[in-house]
Scaffold this active site. Structure first.
Site, PDB file in Angstrom:
ATOM      1  N   ASP A 149      -2.673   1.385   7.242  1.00 23.27           N
ATOM      2  CA  ASP A 149      -1.992   1.094   5.985  1.00 23.27           C
ATOM      3  C   ASP A 149      -1.665  -0.387   5.848  1.00 23.27           C
ATOM      4  O   ASP A 149      -1.726  -0.957   4.758  1.00 23.27           O
ATOM      5  CB  ASP A 149      -0.699   1.931   5.871  1.00 23.27           C
ATOM      6  CG  ASP A 149      -0.994   3.419   5.772  1.00 23.27           C
ATOM      7  OD1 ASP A 149      -2.078   3.766   5.254  1.00 23.27           O
ATOM      8  OD2 ASP A 149      -0.167   4.228   6.231  1.00 23.27           O
ATOM      9  N   GLU A 182      -1.603  -1.543  -5.925  1.00 20.29           N
ATOM     10  CA  GLU A 182      -2.823  -0.889  -6.377  1.00 20.29           C
ATOM     11  C   GLU A 182      -2.611  -0.343  -7.778  1.00 20.29           C
ATOM     12  O   GLU A 182      -1.514   0.060  -8.128  1.00 20.29           O
ATOM     13  CB  GLU A 182      -3.159   0.287  -5.470  1.00 20.29           C
ATOM     14  CG  GLU A 182      -3.355  -0.092  -4.046  1.00 20.29           C
ATOM     15  CD  GLU A 182      -2.992   1.072  -3.146  1.00 20.29           C
ATOM     16  OE1 GLU A 182      -3.912   1.643  -2.555  1.00 20.29           O
ATOM     17  OE2 GLU A 182      -1.806   1.423  -3.063  1.00 20.29           O
ATOM     18  N   ASP A 214       0.857  -1.183   0.000  1.00 21.94           N
ATOM     19  CA  ASP A 214       0.000   0.000   0.000  1.00 21.94           C
ATOM     20  C   ASP A 214       0.890   1.229   0.000  1.00 21.94           C
ATOM     21  O   ASP A 214       1.785   1.348   0.825  1.00 21.94           O
ATOM     22  CB  ASP A 214      -0.894  -0.004   1.241  1.00 21.94           C
ATOM     23  CG  ASP A 214      -1.734   1.256   1.337  1.00 21.94           C
ATOM     24  OD1 ASP A 214      -2.625   1.422   0.493  1.00 21.94           O
ATOM     25  OD2 ASP A 214      -1.483   2.078   2.241  1.00 21.94           O
TER      26      ASP A 214
END
Ligand SMILES: [Zn+2]
Length: 390
Positions: A348, A250, A165
């Site tokens: 996170d 991501e 992340d």
């Protein structure tokens, strides 16, 4: 110096010609047709005083840049204008390099003769290099860089997988609960100096020598920052590729879209100041570079590493343990606390765990796996939890 301005002049002219094409022209513009135009132009203008080899190379480089862009538009951007003081440089083909001693070499620059340069990298492979790029950075340093294939990263199958992340508070949080933070790029003294110089710059008259001097000093510090960021990204991505068979991240395009200046769609209003403006764009640039370097290295590694990019929607609000998704789960920027099962974690890290789960779900659905999926599944505890792809 002269070569730089020639090269960018030719580049920009040729780019304009290519950009303005399409409308009603039947003839195609190629590197070849532009070479002929260049030869014409050299007869008539001051361009003839410069080196033709360097001007031609600028056309070839532009052609290459367009090719890259057509083939992989996600990876390479559209060729852009060469700007003064920022993109100063030129390329040399038909390279000849001469060894002076252990630390110094010479390279033959057209119309300049032999130019001495300091060797900062392993020499071995330079004989195999066919071309070089000479660049001038904003702080006035000249570089010669030689083209060759990027070295492959040597690695063995590790069976380990990781989700990543990228965020504001921590540059990178992993699903293993680790944080990889980019260090402060300037020391305290350097930061103070930069601020002082910037204030000074604002007071000085435009175009004055003193102002240019200040500008130059600021540029020196900025270059330092850029170098250090690059170093950190290189080091971190190499380590990740060495250690993991599968890395899930991501999809940045989606992420940057949903993170509007008003905050995230999931988390509106928070950190508005932090995410807006310059800081945010620098941050995104860093993420972009991180992704690119990671992907390049993963493809290039001796035993390839699989990279999966997933849709980041709701990864920061979903509980990685029970799957419950609610706005209230996110107690603060730092803390995640599930309203359904009470699971608490760093926000996170929880997001990174969701990311790896989503990635494994994609892989399980028969994605393109070439990294020993059996090994992968055993080693990861996250897999046991219900994995819902976003
Ligand atoms: Zn929960």
């Amino acid at each position: 110096m002269r070569h730089c301005s020639d090269a960018s002049y030719v580049w920009n002219l040729a780019l304009e010609q290519r950009n303005s094409w399409r409308r009603g022209r039947s003839q195609k513009i190629t590197a070849h047709s532009q070479m002929i135009d260049l030869a014409e132009a050299r007869k008539l203008t001051w361009l003839k005083e410069g080196s033709s080899a360097i001007q031609q190379q600028a056309l070839r480089d532009l052609d290459r840049a367009f090719w890259n862009w057509w083939k992989r538009p996600d990876h390479f951007g559209r060729p852009t204008w060469r700007k003064k003081d920022i993109n100063e440089g030129f390329a040399i083909r038909d390279l000849s390099v001469r060894r002076l001693n252990r630390k110094w070499d010479q390279v033959l620059v057209p119309k300049c003769g032999w130019v001495k340069f300091r060797v900062t990298r392993e020499w071995r492979d330079i004989e195999t290099a066919s071309s070089a790029r000479v660049t001038l950075d904003r702080s006035g340093r000249w570089f010669v860089s030689f083209t060759r294939r990027a070295p492959q990263i040597e690695r063995k199958l590790t069976g380990a997988v990781v989700g990543i992340d990228m965020g504001v508070t921590h540059t990178v949080a992993t699903s293993k609960g680790k944080f990889l933070d980019m260090p402060k790029l300037l020391s305290k003294g350097e930061r103070q100096r930069k601020r002082r110089l910037q204030r000074k710059l604002a007071r000085q008259h435009k175009g004055s020598n003193r102002r240019n001097k200040t500008k130059f000093a600021i540029a020196k510090l900025s270059v330092k920052e850029v170098d250090r960021r690059k170093d950190w990204i290189e080091w971190t991505t190499t380590n990740l590729v060495r250690n993991y068979d599968l890395i899930v991240l991501e999809d940045l395009k989606v992420k940057n879209m949903t993170r509007s200046a008003k905050g995230t769609v999931e988390n509106p209003g928070k950190n508005v100041a932090q995410k807006s403006g310059l800081k945010r764009s620098i941050l995104e640039q860093g993420w972009g570079m991180f992704h690119r370097r990671l992907t390049d290295k993963a493809i290039n590694a001796i035993t390839p590493v699989e990279i999966i990019a997933i849709n980041p929607a709701y990864t920061s609000l979903r509980c990685s343990k029970c799957g419950h998704t609610e706005q209230k789960n996110r107690k603060s920027q730092a803390i995640f606390c599930c309203q359904a099962c009470g699971y608490t974690d760093n926000a996170d890290v929880n997001a990174a765990k969701n990311i790896i789960a989503a990635g494994l779900a994609v892989q399980g659905r028969g994605g393109t796996s070439h990294a020993a999926p059996n090994q992968v599944k055993h080693s990861d505890p996250v897999k046991r939890q219900p994995a819902e792809a976003a």
